[in-house]
Design a protein around this motif. Structure first.
Motif, PDB file in Angstrom:
ATOM      1  N   LYS A  80      40.961  37.902  29.189  1.00 33.92           N
ATOM      2  CA  LYS A  80      39.542  37.592  29.397  1.00 33.92           C
ATOM      3  C   LYS A  80      38.694  38.861  29.263  1.00 33.92           C
ATOM      4  O   LYS A  80      37.646  38.856  28.603  1.00 33.92           O
ATOM      5  CB  LYS A  80      39.367  36.970  30.787  1.00 33.92           C
ATOM      6  CG  LYS A  80      37.966  36.604  31.159  1.00 33.92           C
ATOM      7  CD  LYS A  80      37.961  35.977  32.560  1.00 33.92           C
ATOM      8  CE  LYS A  80      36.852  36.633  33.347  1.00 33.92           C
ATOM      9  NZ  LYS A  80      36.793  36.183  34.731  1.00 33.92           N
ATOM     10  N   ASP A  81      39.164  39.949  29.850  1.00 34.71           N
ATOM     11  CA  ASP A  81      38.427  41.217  29.784  1.00 34.71           C
ATOM     12  C   ASP A  81      38.393  41.781  28.369  1.00 34.71           C
ATOM     13  O   ASP A  81      37.378  42.323  27.933  1.00 34.71           O
ATOM     14  CB  ASP A  81      39.039  42.240  30.748  1.00 34.71           C
ATOM     15  CG  ASP A  81      38.921  41.817  32.199  1.00 34.71           C
ATOM     16  OD1 ASP A  81      38.056  40.963  32.508  1.00 34.71           O
ATOM     17  OD2 ASP A  81      39.711  42.328  33.014  1.00 34.71           O
ATOM     18  N   VAL A  82      39.490  41.648  27.662  1.00 32.72           N
ATOM     19  CA  VAL A  82      39.557  42.151  26.280  1.00 32.72           C
ATOM     20  C   VAL A  82      38.567  41.385  25.403  1.00 32.72           C
ATOM     21  O   VAL A  82      37.812  41.987  24.630  1.00 32.72           O
ATOM     22  CB  VAL A  82      40.986  42.032  25.714  1.00 32.72           C
ATOM     23  CG1 VAL A  82      41.022  42.350  24.220  1.00 32.72           C
ATOM     24  CG2 VAL A  82      41.938  42.948  26.473  1.00 32.72           C
ATOM     25  N   ARG A  87      33.412  40.871  22.403  1.00 31.12           N
ATOM     26  CA  ARG A  87      32.123  40.208  22.206  1.00 31.12           C
ATOM     27  C   ARG A  87      30.969  41.177  22.413  1.00 31.12           C
ATOM     28  O   ARG A  87      29.997  41.173  21.669  1.00 31.12           O
ATOM     29  CB  ARG A  87      31.990  39.011  23.155  1.00 31.12           C
ATOM     30  CG  ARG A  87      32.770  37.809  22.723  1.00 31.12           C
ATOM     31  CD  ARG A  87      32.445  36.567  23.584  1.00 31.12           C
ATOM     32  NE  ARG A  87      33.540  35.646  23.505  1.00 31.12           N
ATOM     33  CZ  ARG A  87      34.549  35.544  24.384  1.00 31.12           C
ATOM     34  NH1 ARG A  87      34.561  36.283  25.452  1.00 31.12           N
ATOM     35  NH2 ARG A  87      35.512  34.681  24.206  1.00 31.12           N
ATOM     36  N   THR A  88      31.088  42.025  23.427  1.00 32.49           N
ATOM     37  CA  THR A  88      30.042  43.018  23.708  1.00 32.49           C
ATOM     38  C   THR A  88      29.880  43.972  22.542  1.00 32.49           C
ATOM     39  O   THR A  88      28.769  44.251  22.093  1.00 32.49           O
ATOM     40  CB  THR A  88      30.378  43.800  25.002  1.00 32.49           C
ATOM     41  OG1 THR A  88      30.509  42.863  26.081  1.00 32.49           O
ATOM     42  CG2 THR A  88      29.312  44.822  25.316  1.00 32.49           C
ATOM     43  N   ARG A  89      30.988  44.457  22.021  1.00 31.48           N
ATOM     44  CA  ARG A  89      30.934  45.388  20.892  1.00 31.48           C
ATOM     45  C   ARG A  89      30.342  44.731  19.644  1.00 31.48           C
ATOM     46  O   ARG A  89      29.570  45.334  18.907  1.00 31.48           O
ATOM     47  CB  ARG A  89      32.328  45.945  20.554  1.00 31.48           C
ATOM     48  CG  ARG A  89      32.816  46.935  21.578  1.00 31.48           C
ATOM     49  CD  ARG A  89      34.153  47.500  21.163  1.00 31.48           C
ATOM     50  NE  ARG A  89      34.692  48.365  22.181  1.00 31.48           N
ATOM     51  CZ  ARG A  89      35.862  48.978  22.104  1.00 31.48           C
ATOM     52  NH1 ARG A  89      36.613  48.799  21.031  1.00 31.48           N
ATOM     53  NH2 ARG A  89      36.272  49.750  23.071  1.00 31.48           N
ATOM     54  N   LEU A  90      30.725  43.462  19.420  1.00 30.17           N
ATOM     55  CA  LEU A  90      30.191  42.752  18.255  1.00 30.17           C
ATOM     56  C   LEU A  90      28.689  42.523  18.377  1.00 30.17           C
ATOM     57  O   LEU A  90      27.951  42.616  17.396  1.00 30.17           O
ATOM     58  CB  LEU A  90      30.916  41.420  18.070  1.00 30.17           C
ATOM     59  CG  LEU A  90      32.353  41.495  17.561  1.00 30.17           C
ATOM     60  CD1 LEU A  90      33.014  40.123  17.599  1.00 30.17           C
ATOM     61  CD2 LEU A  90      32.422  42.076  16.165  1.00 30.17           C
TER      62      LEU A  90
END
Length: 94
Positions: A80-82, A87-90
């Motif tokens: 889940k964290d990965v 998603r944040t980086r994208l």
């Protein structure tokens, strides 16, 4: 892989005089030939596909070994964290 030792163990002198026949044998049967010198096993002759499969298997085993060490050392993250991090980086780069 079961093979007949009588057929699959050959002295180097036999390999030298029957090289083409031995190449055909390993390529058709996918069985390795153990080459002896002075009565001792010294080398193996195998088809390229079997060799590549063997190398791929060893590479996969090494990856698993590294992963097991990371787990043992606590170098893990929850899936889940990965995915949240990805998603944040994208989102930041998109």
């Amino acid at each position: 892989m079961a093979f007949n030792l009588k057929e699959n163990v050959k002295p180097i002198s036999y390999i030298k005089t029957n090289a083409a026949k031995m190449m055909k044998y390993v390529n058709e049967r996918k069985n390795p030939i153990i080459i002896t010198q002075n009565g001792e096993a010294k080398a193996v002759l195998m088809d390229i596909e079997t060799y590549q499969d063997t190398e791929d298997a060893f590479a996969l085993m090494n990856i698993i070994k590294i992963a097991e060490k990371d787990i043992k050392d606590g170098k893990v993250k929850k899936a889940k964290d990965v995915f949240t991090e990805i998603r944040t980086r994208l989102t930041e780069n998109g």
